[in-house]
Design a protein around this motif. Structure first.
Motif, PDB file in Angstrom:
ATOM      1  N   GLU A   1       5.525   2.417 -15.266  1.00  0.00           N
ATOM      2  CA  GLU A   1       7.141   3.129 -15.027  1.00  0.00           C
ATOM      3  C   GLU A   1       7.563   2.591 -13.505  1.00  0.00           C
ATOM      4  OE1 GLU A   1       7.058   7.339 -17.232  1.00  0.00           O
ATOM      5  OE2 GLU A   1       5.804   6.969 -15.271  1.00  0.00           O
ATOM      6  N   LEU A   2       6.067   1.998 -12.527  1.00  0.00           N
ATOM      7  CA  LEU A   2       6.650   1.902 -11.238  1.00  0.00           C
ATOM      8  C   LEU A   2       6.757   0.475 -11.158  1.00  0.00           C
ATOM      9  CD1 LEU A   2       6.282   2.645  -8.128  1.00  0.00           C
ATOM     10  CD2 LEU A   2       3.728   1.381  -8.314  1.00  0.00           C
ATOM     11  N   TRP A   3       6.562  -0.176 -12.244  1.00  0.00           N
ATOM     12  CA  TRP A   3       6.388  -1.836 -12.073  1.00  0.00           C
ATOM     13  C   TRP A   3       7.984  -2.191 -13.096  1.00  0.00           C
ATOM     14  CZ3 TRP A   3       5.199  -3.061  -8.175  1.00  0.00           C
ATOM     15  CH2 TRP A   3       3.126  -2.908  -8.146  1.00  0.00           C
ATOM     16  N   ALA A   4       8.194  -1.273 -13.574  1.00  0.00           N
ATOM     17  CA  ALA A   4       9.757  -1.222 -14.780  1.00  0.00           C
ATOM     18  C   ALA A   4      10.913  -0.932 -13.877  1.00  0.00           C
ATOM     19  CB  ALA A   4       9.739  -0.014 -15.572  1.00  0.00           C
TER      20      ALA A   4
ATOM     21  N   GLY B   1       4.196   5.687  -5.569  1.00  0.00           N
ATOM     22  CA  GLY B   1       4.528   5.413  -6.522  1.00  0.00           C
ATOM     23  C   GLY B   1       3.224   6.108  -7.444  1.00  0.00           C
ATOM     24  N   LEU B   2       2.434   6.195  -7.338  1.00  0.00           N
ATOM     25  CA  LEU B   2       1.423   6.471  -8.029  1.00  0.00           C
ATOM     26  C   LEU B   2       1.148   7.532  -7.170  1.00  0.00           C
ATOM     27  CD1 LEU B   2      -0.321   2.731  -8.830  1.00  0.00           C
ATOM     28  CD2 LEU B   2       1.062   4.506 -10.117  1.00  0.00           C
TER      29      LEU B   2
ATOM     30  N   ASP C   1       0.469  -0.725   0.014  1.00  0.00           N
ATOM     31  CA  ASP C   1       0.418   0.099  -0.119  1.00  0.00           C
ATOM     32  C   ASP C   1       0.833   1.316  -0.069  1.00  0.00           C
ATOM     33  OD1 ASP C   1      -2.189  -1.659  -0.072  1.00  0.00           O
ATOM     34  OD2 ASP C   1      -2.503  -1.179   2.033  1.00  0.00           O
ATOM     35  N   ASP C   2       2.002   1.340   0.920  1.00  0.00           N
ATOM     36  CA  ASP C   2       2.951   2.719   1.023  1.00  0.00           C
ATOM     37  C   ASP C   2       4.095   2.520  -0.712  1.00  0.00           C
ATOM     38  OD1 ASP C   2       1.595   2.998   3.434  1.00  0.00           O
ATOM     39  OD2 ASP C   2       3.961   1.625   3.964  1.00  0.00           O
ATOM     40  N   VAL C   3       4.020   1.666  -0.855  1.00  0.00           N
ATOM     41  CA  VAL C   3       4.536   1.240  -1.966  1.00  0.00           C
ATOM     42  C   VAL C   3       3.839   2.370  -3.763  1.00  0.00           C
ATOM     43  CG1 VAL C   3       5.906   0.491  -4.379  1.00  0.00           C
ATOM     44  CG2 VAL C   3       6.540  -0.276  -1.935  1.00  0.00           C
ATOM     45  N   LEU C   4       2.192   1.559  -3.753  1.00  0.00           N
ATOM     46  CA  LEU C   4       1.750   2.635  -4.603  1.00  0.00           C
ATOM     47  C   LEU C   4       1.163   3.642  -4.202  1.00  0.00           C
ATOM     48  CD1 LEU C   4      -0.644  -1.012  -4.678  1.00  0.00           C
ATOM     49  CD2 LEU C   4       0.703  -0.247  -6.204  1.00  0.00           C
ATOM     50  N   GLU C   5       1.021   4.430  -3.328  1.00  0.00           N
ATOM     51  CA  GLU C   5       0.773   5.084  -2.632  1.00  0.00           C
ATOM     52  C   GLU C   5       2.318   6.427  -2.590  1.00  0.00           C
ATOM     53  OE1 GLU C   5      -0.113   7.881   0.938  1.00  0.00           O
ATOM     54  OE2 GLU C   5      -0.619   6.175   1.677  1.00  0.00           O
TER      55      GLU C   5
END
Length: 68
Positions: free
Chosen positions: A30-33, A20-21, A14-18
């Motif tokens: 871009e985030l997953w790359a 990054g996105l 959740d922290d990574v997605l919040e």
């Protein structure tokens, strides 16, 4: 009968997605790359926050570069 609870994840998805996105406004691709190191650098993880300049340093900068 009840469904089994999903196992707890040790990774803070959740922290990574919040971050990054939301904060960095990366596109999902871009985030997953990104490598974890690239993400940490962009999110400024594992780096000390920069310090504010000392009063004397700020005064010297203001004298060197006065406002027009």
């Amino acid at each position: 009968m009840t469904a089994a609870a999903a196992p707890m994840s040790w990774f803070p998805w959740d922290d990574v997605l919040e971050t990054g996105l939301g904060l960095l406004r990366l596109k999902p691709a871009e985030l997953w790359a990104m490598t974890p190191r690239e993400f940490a650098w962009c999110a400024r993880l594992n780096r000390a926050a920069p310090h504010a300049p000392a009063r004397n340093d700020l005064g010297a900068l203001m004298a060197r570069f006065p406002d027009p």
